[in-house]
Design a protein around this motif. Structure first.
Motif, mmCIF file in Angstrom:
data_model
loop_
_atom_site.group_PDB
_atom_site.id
_atom_site.type_symbol
_atom_site.label_atom_id
_atom_site.label_comp_id
_atom_site.label_asym_id
_atom_site.label_seq_id
_atom_site.Cartn_x
_atom_site.Cartn_y
_atom_site.Cartn_z
ATOM 1 N N GLY A 20 -30.100 2.803 10.220
ATOM 2 C CA GLY A 20 -29.925 3.966 10.448
ATOM 3 C C GLY A 20 -30.940 5.174 10.467
ATOM 4 O O GLY A 20 -30.806 6.158 10.961
ATOM 5 N N GLY A 21 -31.788 5.026 9.575
ATOM 6 C CA GLY A 21 -32.871 5.957 9.239
ATOM 7 C C GLY A 21 -34.092 5.692 10.036
ATOM 8 O O GLY A 21 -35.019 6.165 9.793
ATOM 9 N N ARG A 22 -34.235 4.753 11.087
ATOM 10 C CA ARG A 22 -35.530 4.412 11.823
ATOM 11 C C ARG A 22 -35.288 4.793 13.194
ATOM 12 O O ARG A 22 -34.346 5.200 13.847
ATOM 13 N N ARG A 23 -36.686 4.837 13.788
ATOM 14 C CA ARG A 23 -36.636 5.400 15.362
ATOM 15 C C ARG A 23 -36.715 3.949 15.929
ATOM 16 O O ARG A 23 -37.627 3.266 15.859
ATOM 17 N N GLN B 229 -26.364 8.115 8.995
ATOM 18 C CA GLN B 229 -26.728 7.843 7.411
ATOM 19 C C GLN B 229 -25.323 8.235 6.747
ATOM 20 O O GLN B 229 -24.576 9.393 6.893
ATOM 21 N N TYR B 230 -24.733 7.541 5.601
ATOM 22 C CA TYR B 230 -23.611 7.878 5.030
ATOM 23 C C TYR B 230 -24.104 8.856 3.722
ATOM 24 O O TYR B 230 -25.199 8.615 3.294
ATOM 25 N N PRO B 231 -23.487 9.810 3.433
ATOM 26 C CA PRO B 231 -23.777 10.484 2.303
ATOM 27 C C PRO B 231 -23.479 9.398 1.067
ATOM 28 O O PRO B 231 -22.898 8.208 0.986
ATOM 29 N N LEU B 232 -24.272 9.858 -0.123
ATOM 30 C CA LEU B 232 -24.631 8.958 -1.404
ATOM 31 C C LEU B 232 -23.067 8.609 -1.918
ATOM 32 O O LEU B 232 -22.943 7.345 -2.295
ATOM 33 N N TRP B 233 -22.215 9.364 -1.862
ATOM 34 C CA TRP B 233 -20.993 9.130 -2.824
ATOM 35 C C TRP B 233 -20.066 8.230 -1.914
ATOM 36 O O TRP B 233 -19.467 7.349 -2.471
ATOM 37 N N MET C 81 -23.788 -0.934 6.053
ATOM 38 C CA MET C 81 -24.853 -1.832 5.981
ATOM 39 C C MET C 81 -25.735 -1.523 7.324
ATOM 40 O O MET C 81 -26.987 -1.652 6.986
ATOM 41 N N ILE C 82 -25.392 -1.231 8.436
ATOM 42 C CA ILE C 82 -26.310 -0.970 9.560
ATOM 43 C C ILE C 82 -26.654 0.381 9.373
ATOM 44 O O ILE C 82 -28.054 0.430 9.622
ATOM 45 N N ASN C 83 -26.006 1.387 8.738
ATOM 46 C CA ASN C 83 -26.508 2.760 8.337
ATOM 47 C C ASN C 83 -27.759 2.625 7.446
ATOM 48 O O ASN C 83 -29.013 3.282 7.720
ATOM 49 N N TRP C 84 -27.477 1.756 6.624
ATOM 50 C CA TRP C 84 -28.804 1.680 5.581
ATOM 51 C C TRP C 84 -30.021 0.966 6.089
ATOM 52 O O TRP C 84 -30.758 1.312 5.508
ATOM 53 N N TYR C 85 -30.092 -0.141 6.773
ATOM 54 C CA TYR C 85 -31.013 -0.716 7.301
ATOM 55 C C TYR C 85 -31.600 0.047 8.615
ATOM 56 O O TYR C 85 -32.942 -0.103 8.815
#
Length: 618
Positions: free
Chosen positions: A609-612, A3-7, A603-607
């Protein structure tokens, strides 16, 4: 988890939105147009638009609309380049006494886009159409002219010091002074050493006369040549501006050449006539004490010089010039109120005005002559081959008595036609060339050919882009689609940055775009192949994503930096088309580093990156 930070996400998103806004003007149509201004620095009135509209309608020339621009100018838009050229002809033939038109291409932007001050990319000559001219500057003549000025100054100094000399002239790139005896030579040597310290002086005895030779140092010659080249660039730019060509590009090429590119111009004959012209004026007093007939027989008085008028009659003038063309700040053609003959109204600068005032005050009732000077180039057949020769023509066009003192504003008559008066006024306003020039190459690109180049260039970009999109989506699945999206963003950023920098897009620039497409996607190929390798090594999907970007980064940077070095070298040492290719390639490389690494990972982190994940869609 990746995940990237929000900023960081907001920074990436803000950069992409700014790029989209900056690239927006390039989506709108580019209309062939004529930019119209009032002639002779007059003010464009509200009636001007109606007058131009009526002239075009009477000539049955279809046009899109007439817009009002800043600075009191109008912009007439057309739907086709043929209508644009017909409109320019109508304005030139019927309204040239009040208005001047410049051919250009103008984007039809909505009001909100214009309010933001956004502009599309400039199109080069090969895309817009126009004229390309390569000019060679005669550097040897520039040095000779400088030596000739030294000749005149040395004669004056020797006469003022009452040093007798036989001759002062130029021989083989040097100033040569001849004296009758050693005493006169030594006296002259003292005067010259005091007044002309920058010249290299040597004494020579040839057995018949006592000589002094004066030469310029190599550094002085280089300085004179550089000044002549820069002065010619300034003069040519002034002349082109007076012709009414929008967005001219005039630049130095090498040590002695100048490139002139005039987008939208389509009259090479008129262009060569104005660029190569060297007409100027000199104002001199008539020698009323000497005899022109005796001077024609070879007995020219000291301090005077023999000229001829346009009828071939001899006229004896003072050698000392009152003012020259380079002291003229403004000039306008017209007709004399009393005689009705063509004339040029002249304004002088401060020193020239004071000089003219002093001379005319001291010589009321005496005649003053106007000398017209022009370098005329003729082509002669020598051994069956055409050879160009340049001849300096000096003609007395007017001799008139000074009725009363005058200063910086006056009129010059004696011209053959109104066209000659108009051209002379244009050249005087632009200034004199510091050295003769010769057009060594000329190309004309028609508007239709320029449009064909645009269509073919855009087609090549589209084909290259679609081929890469299909390959990436097929070979790397959904990660390939991500690469396709960032590739589109890469093109948007290239266009945005090119427009922001005011860069000019040419056919080589389009080639740079096509090359950038392949190089931009290459970074994603390295990243995705690294991810596959990590998966085969048994790493988890999330770890493989992180390792793919981290471990491929050094290879991507190495590949892009080496290409960037090549692009910088091309820009540093290349000519116009190569520079255009290098600029586009450099912008594309920087944009691809941002999109391929940062945007694709965001883009990859957003879709994903947070999944198992059990596997990666790569």
């Amino acid at each position: 988890m990746n995940q990237y930070p929000l900023w960081k996400n907001l920074l990436i998103l803000g950069t992409l939105l700014a790029g989209l806004v900056l690239a927006l003007p390039n989506l709108f149509s580019q209309d062939p147009s004529i930019e119209i201004s009032a002639a002779r620095k007059a003010t464009m009135t509200a009636a001007g638009s109606d007058e131009i509209r009526a002239a075009l309608e009477n000539a049955k020339v279809p046009f899109k609309r007439i817009d009002t621009l800043e600075g009191g100018k109008l912009l007439v838009r057309f739907n086709a380049s043929g209508d644009q050229l017909r409109g320019a002809e109508v304005i030139e033939n019927t309204l040239s006494d009040r208005y001047r038109g410049a051919l250009t291409i103008s984007a039809d932007l909505p009001g909100i886009v214009r309010a933001l001050g956004l502009k599309p990319m400039n199109l080069g000559l090969d895309l817009r159409g126009g004229i390309y001219v390569l000019i060679d500057v005669d550097m040897e003549s520039a040095v000779d002219q400088s030596l000739e000025r030294y000749v005149e100054d040395i004669r004056t100094q020797l006469r003022d010091a009452k040093v007798r000399y036989l001759t002062v002239g130029r021989e083989q790139g040097k100033v040569v002074l001849k004296f009758a005896d050693a005493a006169a030579r030594d006296a002259g040597q003292k005067v010259i050493a005091k007044e002309f310290r920058d010249l290299v002086m040597a004494s020579v005895d040839d057995g018949e006369a006592f000589l002094i030779t004066l030469a310029l140092t190599p550094a002085q010659q280089k300085e004179i040549q550089d000044f002549a080249l820069q002065q010619n660039i300034t003069t040519l730019r002034n002349r082109v501006n007076a012709l009414g060509v929008a967005e001219p590009n005039i630049a130095r090429q090498g040590d002695r050449r100048i490139v002139v590119q005039l987008p939208g111009a389509q009259d090479p004959g008129r262009l060569k006539e104005i660029l190569g012209a060297t007409a100027t004026l000199e104002y001199r007093l008539v020698d009323t004490e000497g005899s022109a007939t005796d001077a024609e027989a070879g007995r020219v008085p000291v301090g005077s010089r023999l000229y001829h008028d346009r009828e071939g009659r001899p006229v004896l003038l003072k050698r000392r010039v009152i003012v020259t063309g380079d002291q003229i700040t403004d000039a306008a053609s017209g007709f004399d109120a009393q005689s009705g003959t063509p004339m040029v109204s002249v304004n002088l600068d401060g020193p020239g005005g004071r000089r003219m005032r002093d001379v005319t005050t001291e010589n009321v009732g005496k005649p003053m002559a106007v000398v017209f000077i022009e370098n005329r180039t003729t082509t002669q057949q020598v051994d069956g081959k055409p050879v160009k020769r340049t001849e300096k023509v000096e003609e007395v066009i007017s001799v008139a008595n000074i009725r009363e003192p005058f200063g910086k504003r006056f009129q010059t008559t004696g011209l053959d036609s109104s066209e000659e008066a108009h051209n002379l006024a244009l050249l005087l306003r632009a200034g004199a060339l510091a050295a003769p020039i010769q057009i060594v190459e000329e190309r004309t690109v028609g508007p239709s050919l320029g449009q064909d180049n645009i269509d073919q260039g855009m087609l090549s970009v589209a084909i290259g882009f679609l081929a890469v999109v299909v390959f990436m989506a097929y070979y790397y699945s959904w990660f390939g689609v991500v690469a396709d999206v960032v590739l589109l963003l890469n093109l948007v950023l290239i266009v945005a940055v090119m427009g922001l920098l005011g860069a000019t897009l040419t056919m080589p620039g389009i080639a740079g775009m096509v090359l950038t497409i392949g190089m931009a996607v290459d970074a994603n190929v390295l990243i995705f192949e690294r991810m596959r390798e990590e998966i085969r090594n048994g790493n988890s999907p999330q770890a493989s994503i992180a390792a793919g970007y981290d471990k491929a980064l050094s290879s991507i940077i190495d590949a892009n930096v080496t290409t960037l070095i090549a692009a910088v070298v091309l820009f540093s040492f290349g000519t116009g088309p190569i520079k255009g290719f290098a600029v586009t390639l450099t912008v594309g490389l920087i944009a691809s580093m941002f999109t391929a690494i940062t945007c694709s990972r965001a883009m990859i982190n957003w879709y994903w990156g947070g999944r198992r994940l059990k596997s990666l869609p790569v």
